[in-house]
Design an enzyme around this catalytic site. Sequence first.
Site, PDB file in Angstrom:
ATOM      1  N   THR A 189       0.840  -1.585   0.138  1.00 68.68           N
ATOM      2  CA  THR A 189       0.189  -0.367  -0.186  1.00 68.68           C
ATOM      3  C   THR A 189       0.659   0.651  -0.231  1.00 68.68           C
ATOM      4  OG1 THR A 189      -1.478   1.269   1.310  1.00 68.68           O
ATOM      5  CG2 THR A 189      -0.038   0.071   2.792  1.00 68.68           C
ATOM      6  N   GLU A 336      -5.325  -2.309   4.716  1.00 70.42           N
ATOM      7  CA  GLU A 336      -4.916  -3.345   5.826  1.00 70.42           C
ATOM      8  C   GLU A 336      -5.891  -4.011   6.655  1.00 70.42           C
ATOM      9  OE1 GLU A 336      -2.230   0.334   5.793  1.00 70.42           O
ATOM     10  OE2 GLU A 336      -4.411  -0.657   5.325  1.00 70.42           O
ATOM     11  N   LYS A 446      -9.163  22.330   9.877  1.00 70.22           N
ATOM     12  CA  LYS A 446      -9.479  23.384  10.733  1.00 70.22           C
ATOM     13  C   LYS A 446      -9.409  24.552  10.796  1.00 70.22           C
ATOM     14  CE  LYS A 446      -9.092  23.068  15.428  1.00 70.22           C
ATOM     15  NZ  LYS A 446      -8.342  22.186  17.066  1.00 70.22           N
ATOM     16  N   TRP A 451     -13.933  22.361  12.734  1.00 71.98           N
ATOM     17  CA  TRP A 451     -13.566  21.421  12.391  1.00 71.98           C
ATOM     18  C   TRP A 451     -14.631  21.472  11.003  1.00 71.98           C
ATOM     19  CZ3 TRP A 451      -9.397  19.140  12.718  1.00 71.98           C
ATOM     20  CH2 TRP A 451      -8.642  18.972  14.500  1.00 71.98           C
TER      21      TRP A 451
END
Length: 549
Positions: A189, A336, A446, A451
């Site tokens: 990956t 994963e 941010k 956020w």
Amino acid sequence: MMSDHRIPRTESAYTYPLLIKHLLQSPLVHHPQQEIVYRDQLRYTYRDLHERVCRLANALLSSGVKAGDTVAVMDWDSHRYLECFFAVPMIGAVLHTVNVKLSAEQILYTIDHAEDNVLLVHRDFVPIIEQIKGRIDMVDHYILLNDGAAALDSSIPFTAEYESWLADASPYAEFPDFDENTRATTFYTTGTTGLPKGVYFSHRQLVLHTMGVLAALGTPQHQGRLHQGDVYMPITPMFHVHAWGLPYVATALGVKQVYPGRYAPEVLLDLIDREQVTFSHCVPTILHMLLKSSHVDQVDLSHWKVIIGGSAMSRSLCLEAMQRGIDLFTGYGMSETCPILSLAHLDAEMLELEDDAQAEIRCKTGRTMPLVDVRVVDEQMQEVPRDGVSTGEIVVRAPWLTQGYLKDTRNSEQLWQGGYLHTGDVATRDTKNYLKITDRTKDVIKSGGEWISSLELEDIFSHHPAVAEVAVIAQPDEKWGERPLALVVLKPDLETPPGKKELLALLHEYTDTGVISKQVVLTRFKFVDSIDKTSVGKTDKRSLREKHL
């Protein structure tokens, strides 16, 4: 301490290790004459598949491959890849599925890092190997995958051509039992930083993932089912997380399988039409490519079920697909995780909703599969409320998660910090347990103490009729800390292309109704010709940050 209540074992009892070879048993019993198709070049049966798997195993053994050795493959999506999915691990060797879209230097790194002993390479990728062949350390045998073309003039010392190699091998093989925790596959990956990282999976993990996906896809009553009447075609590269593990699922189920080779819109659509494909999976960019093809109006897609994963699906793309009758829904996972963790299936009452409301659900990250323990947690690893609003990182436990990165203790410990695998994905979970990813932890913006989700902004802009593609990244700002930068690709041949003010006005429509924070009006815009992608079709925000900040 709990006392030992393990069941007594009769000395002659068979313990049945969970090995990949067992996934081939059911189709040989129930569907031996079912077809496997490769483009317009080849079709054969499951009985033929088993014989070819035996031949490939014997050819590898005759070449000196032994348990623990690694066999690498560089191929398009083909029947040969499917044969390797089985034959290589079934002799106790490790299959390395090489990401052919990496650079030559990255491919060299992965071949050496995985310690490949044999390399099966399609003629289209021979020029890559010719660039690096003097620096490949451990490969003893190169096998040419030629697709029946004329002899190839190459400096690579090929041991054999694949078909003749198989023809010279015995069609009979007895595959041994061994520890189900034996490593079966490895691939790499690229992530966002540093060298590619090797993830790996055991026989046990791949078998359990296959069983979990069979249960998750086979049991819905109304929508998104995979069953024995389906025709399966992957449109996710087989080098990428075993094509999401679905070739193993399709084989265990015994359905007709179609392998398209190199992706081209007309070829894919023609195969869907000619072979009556009903079940596929792909990233959003591939689906977008198909829907924009001049060939798409000639094909009935109303019986096609498609899992979308790899990156977020926009509601506009979902609605466009639904209008053509496609049963489109999100699947979630990562390299994963083997990869599938959740699916956005719709309950019966949800299918009664208007298309816009359905699309909202189909674009969510979905509900978890059997055996998957997902939590959405804050920085103290405390689970956040399941209210559809509170955000946290997705962490997970399941029996098929990679146990680490190959030869990389530091990143492995970081991945598994606190005993849960950290996905790096920020999400909410609602009262019906549907997950919805709002961003990557490294991609959240941010601004002024608030956020902002880059994915939400991208979804809003994708609704504009003039926008072909968009990516949002964080731009440093002295006053606000960060502010969003929207990189916008406009559709070609527009009579009156929109300006930045028009796109900003679109944001105001959403902020005025309270759908999104008013802080997003700080967004800056930049019109670009294209959006950089990773080797598996995801938006490459690392590259975009390097280029535009």
